[in-house]
Design a protein around this motif. Structure first.
Motif, PDB file in Angstrom:
ATOM      1  N   ASN A  25      -0.098  -3.939  -6.132  1.00  0.00           N
ATOM      2  CA  ASN A  25      -1.051  -3.060  -5.446  1.00  0.00           C
ATOM      3  C   ASN A  25      -2.367  -3.144  -6.200  1.00  0.00           C
ATOM      4  OD1 ASN A  25      -2.194  -1.152  -3.699  1.00  0.00           O
ATOM      5  ND2 ASN A  25      -0.825   0.523  -4.287  1.00  0.00           N
TER       6      ASN A  25
ATOM      7  N   ASP B  61      -5.797   1.321  -8.136  1.00  0.00           N
ATOM      8  CA  ASP B  61      -6.771   2.258  -7.560  1.00  0.00           C
ATOM      9  C   ASP B  61      -7.297   3.267  -8.574  1.00  0.00           C
ATOM     10  OD1 ASP B  61      -6.746   1.465  -4.748  1.00  0.00           O
ATOM     11  OD2 ASP B  61      -4.685   2.175  -4.728  1.00  0.00           O
TER      12      ASP B  61
ATOM     13  N   SER C  48       0.871  -1.173   0.000  1.00  0.00           N
ATOM     14  CA  SER C  48       0.000   0.000   0.000  1.00  0.00           C
ATOM     15  C   SER C  48       0.910   1.225   0.000  1.00  0.00           C
ATOM     16  CB  SER C  48      -0.850   0.022   1.265  1.00  0.00           C
ATOM     17  OG  SER C  48      -1.526  -1.181   1.421  1.00  0.00           O
ATOM     18  N   GLY C  49       0.298   2.374  -0.096  1.00  0.00           N
ATOM     19  CA  GLY C  49       1.074   3.603   0.028  1.00  0.00           C
ATOM     20  C   GLY C  49       0.905   4.557  -1.138  1.00  0.00           C
ATOM     21  N   ALA C  50       0.259   4.102  -2.218  1.00  0.00           N
ATOM     22  CA  ALA C  50       0.122   4.985  -3.386  1.00  0.00           C
ATOM     23  C   ALA C  50      -0.685   6.231  -3.020  1.00  0.00           C
ATOM     24  CB  ALA C  50      -0.556   4.223  -4.521  1.00  0.00           C
ATOM     25  N   ILE C  51      -1.807   6.008  -2.369  1.00  0.00           N
ATOM     26  CA  ILE C  51      -2.668   7.158  -2.042  1.00  0.00           C
ATOM     27  C   ILE C  51      -1.968   8.057  -1.023  1.00  0.00           C
ATOM     28  CG2 ILE C  51      -4.886   7.828  -1.024  1.00  0.00           C
ATOM     29  CD1 ILE C  51      -6.033   5.172  -2.234  1.00  0.00           C
TER      30      ILE C  51
ATOM     31  N   ARG D 153      -6.823   1.433   5.915  1.00  0.00           N
ATOM     32  CA  ARG D 153      -8.137   0.856   5.674  1.00  0.00           C
ATOM     33  C   ARG D 153      -8.386  -0.446   6.429  1.00  0.00           C
ATOM     34  NH1 ARG D 153      -7.962   1.788  -0.143  1.00  0.00           N
ATOM     35  NH2 ARG D 153      -8.534   3.949  -0.469  1.00  0.00           N
TER      36      ARG D 153
ATOM     37  N   ASP E  12      -9.143  -2.970   0.324  1.00  0.00           N
ATOM     38  CA  ASP E  12      -8.077  -3.064   1.319  1.00  0.00           C
ATOM     39  C   ASP E  12      -7.067  -4.090   0.849  1.00  0.00           C
ATOM     40  OD1 ASP E  12      -8.328  -5.791   2.912  1.00  0.00           O
ATOM     41  OD2 ASP E  12     -10.346  -5.088   2.415  1.00  0.00           O
ATOM     42  N   ASN E  13      -5.826  -3.827   1.183  1.00  0.00           N
ATOM     43  CA  ASN E  13      -4.761  -4.691   0.680  1.00  0.00           C
ATOM     44  C   ASN E  13      -4.571  -5.966   1.504  1.00  0.00           C
ATOM     45  OD1 ASN E  13      -4.320  -3.165  -1.536  1.00  0.00           O
ATOM     46  ND2 ASN E  13      -2.285  -2.410  -0.936  1.00  0.00           N
TER      47      ASN E  13
HETATM   48  N1  GLU Z   1      -4.232   0.558  -2.469  1.00  0.00           N
HETATM   49  C1  GLU Z   1      -4.142   1.581  -1.481  1.00  0.00           C
HETATM   50  C2  GLU Z   1      -2.866   2.414  -1.670  1.00  0.00           C
HETATM   51  O1  GLU Z   1      -1.917   1.969  -2.199  1.00  0.00           O
HETATM   52  C3  GLU Z   1      -4.093   1.046  -0.053  1.00  0.00           C
HETATM   53  C4  GLU Z   1      -5.145   0.094   0.378  1.00  0.00           C
HETATM   54  C5  GLU Z   1      -4.891  -0.397   1.817  1.00  0.00           C
HETATM   55  O2  GLU Z   1      -4.087   0.212   2.536  1.00  0.00           O
HETATM   56  O3  GLU Z   1      -5.450  -1.402   2.230  1.00  0.00           O
HETATM   57  O4  GLU Z   1      -2.790   3.537  -1.252  1.00  0.00           O
END
Ligand code: GLU
Length: 374
Positions: A140, A143, A56-59, A217, A154-155
Motif C-alpha cells: 500500500n 499514507d 487499498s482500505g487503510a483509510i 480515489r 491512488d493505488n
Molecule cells: N492508500 C489508500 C488506502 O489504503 C487508498 C488509495 C486508493 O484507493 O487509491 O486507504
C-alpha cells in the motif's frame, strides 16, 4: 495478438484491490469477499505464479474504527485513519493468506521509494526476495508520511509502478465496474463494452473521461494511466469487476472484463531469447504424452520426463527432446540436474517428499519455454 489472453498464461501477477470492495463503511471489512478472492489467488499461486497484492482500505478501515463522519477528510485525518486502518488491513490479508499456508509480507511505499533509483533498487530487492521465498507482498502507499504534493494518491498508478518495477506480466485492477465502455453506460444507451484494447490510442483515452463510477480515489482516468504505464513497461492489464465473489474465477469462466495488451509482449521477446541465443547445458527427454501436452500449451511436469542428460544448474537452458531424441524446443529448467533426475517420472505432488523442499510443480514453465515452430 488481439484476442483475450487467459489468467493462467501469466507468471507474475499484481492484483490491485480497491477500498470499496474490501470495506463496508458501516460494517467494516468484508472478510467473506476477501476469503473468496484469496481462494482465486491461491489457485494461481499453486500453479507456480508469483502473486503481489496492492491493497487499498487503510483509510476506509481507520475511519470506520474512528467513527469519522462521511465526506472528505483533511490530510492529517486521513493519515491518522491510515495509521489505524493499515494494522487491520495487513492482518486481514495475513490471516486470509495463512488459510492457504501462504505467508504475507507488508510493504508500504512512498513515491520517492520508486522514483529515486537507489531506493527503487532497494524496494525491488526486498519485494523480489519475498517472491523468491514464495510470500505474497501486500503493498500500500505509506499514507501516514506521504504529503499532499509527494504521493501517488491512488493505488491504480501505484500498482502499475509496482508491476513494472517487479517485471510482472499482468496487472489486475479489481474495480466496481466490468471494464471500459465507449461512453458512460449509465447515461448512454449506445455505450459499447470493450473487451480488448490492443493499444491505448487517443480515442481510448477520451473514453476514460466519463466512464468512471468508483467512489474511491481512482476513476477510469487513473486506470487508463495505469494501463499506459503497465503496457509500455511490457505488462498486460486487466480491469475486472470485483463486486462479485471469486472475481478471478469469474474472469476465467468468461465473465466480461477489459484486457489491455502489451505492444511489446515480453513473453515473446523472452521466448525468442530462449529459442535463439542460448547454448543448452543439457537435455530433458520426454515421453510422447508430454510432447503432446507441451504442444497444446502446457508446462512441462516432471511426470512426463523419462531421462535427464548433462550437468546443469537451476535456471540454465536445456534442450527438450522427444521420445526419438529429436529437439522439440528449449527452456529454462527449474531444477538442477541432480534434483531433476530425482523427480523425473514422478508426480509433482511428490516433489517435496523426494527433495525435502517444495519446488515448482513444473520442471520447465511454459513461459520459460520456446517450442520449435512456435
Ligand atoms: N492508500 C489508500 C488506502 O489504503 C487508498 C488509495 C486508493 O484507493 O487509491 O486507504
Amino acid at each position: 495478438m488481439t484476442s483475450a489472453p487467459h489468467l493462467h498464461d501469466f507468471r507474475r501477477i499484481v492484483v490491485k484491490v480497491g477500498s470499496s470492495l474490501l470495506v463496508d463503511r458501516a460494517k467494516g471489512a468484508k472478510t467473506e469477499w476477501l476469503a473468496a478472492l484469496v481462494d482465486d489467488l491461491a489457485r494461481e499461486y499453486a500453479r507456480g505464479a508469483d502473486i503481489l497484492v496492492v491493497s487499498s482500505g487503510a483509510i476506509a478501515l481507520g475511519r470506520t474504527v474512528l467513527n469519522l463522519p462521511a465526506g472528505a477528510l483533511k490530510l492529517e485525518e486521513s493519515q491518522a485513519a491510515a495509521a489505524i486502518g493499515q494494522i487491520s488491513l495487513a492482518r486481514l490479508w495475513a490471516e486470509a493468506l495463512s488459510g492457504h499456508s501462504v505467508p504475507a509480507g507488508q510493504i508500504l511505499l512512498t513515491l520517492s521509494d520508486t522514483e529515486e533509483r537507489r531506493r527503487y533498487l532497494n524496494a525491488r530487492a526486498t519485494v523480489g526476495k519475498l517472491l523468491e521465498l514464495r510470500a505474497v507482498p501486500v503493498i500500500n502507499e505509506n499514507d501516514t508520511v506521504a504529503t499532499s504534493e509527494i504521493r501517488y494518491g491512488d493505488n491504480d498508478r501505484l500498482a502499475a509502478r509496482v508491476a513494472t518495477m517487479m517485471g510482472a506480466d499482468l496487472l489486475v485492477l479489481l474495480s466496481d465496474i466490468d471494464g471500459l465502455f465507449t461512453a458512460p453506460p449509465q447515461s448512454d444507451p449506445n455505450a459499447v463494452f470493450i473487451p480488448v484494447v490492443p493499444r491505448i490510442t487517443a480515442e481510448i483515452e477520451a473514453m476514460a473521461g466519463g466512464a468512471a463510477s468508483e467512489l474511491s480515489r481512482g476513476g477510469m482516468r487513473t486506470k487508463i494511466e495505469a494501463a499506459k504505464m503497465a503496457t509500455t513497461g511490457g505488462c498486460a492489464m486487466l480491469i475486472a469487476n470485483g463486486k462479485r465473489l471469486n472475481p478471478l474465477a469469474a474472469v476465467a469462466g468468461g465473465e466480461r472484463c477489459t484486457w489491455f495488451l502489451t505492444p511489446s509482449n515480453p513473453v515473446t521477446s523472452r521466448k525468442k531469447w530462449i529459442a535463439g541465443s542460448l547454448e543448452p547445458r543439457g537435455a530433458v527427454h520426454l515421453d510422447a504424452g508430454a510432447v503432446r501436452a507441451l504442444r497444446s500449451g502446457k508446462s512441462l511436469l516432471p511426470a512426463g520426463v523419462t531421462r535427464i542428460e548433462g550437468a546443469f544448474e537451476r535456471g540454465d537452458a536445456v534442450a527438450i527432446r522427444g521420445p526419438g531424441g529429436d529437439e522439440v524446443g528449449r527452456g529454462l529448467v527449474a531444477y538442477d540436474a541432480a534434483d531433476a533426475t530425482l523427480i523425473a517420472g514422478r508426480s509433482s505432488r511428490d516433489i517435496e517428499a523426494i527433495l525435502g523442499y517444495s519446488g515448482r510443480a513444473e520442471m520447465i514453465h511454459r513461459d520459460d519455454m520456446a517450442l520449435a515452430g512456435e
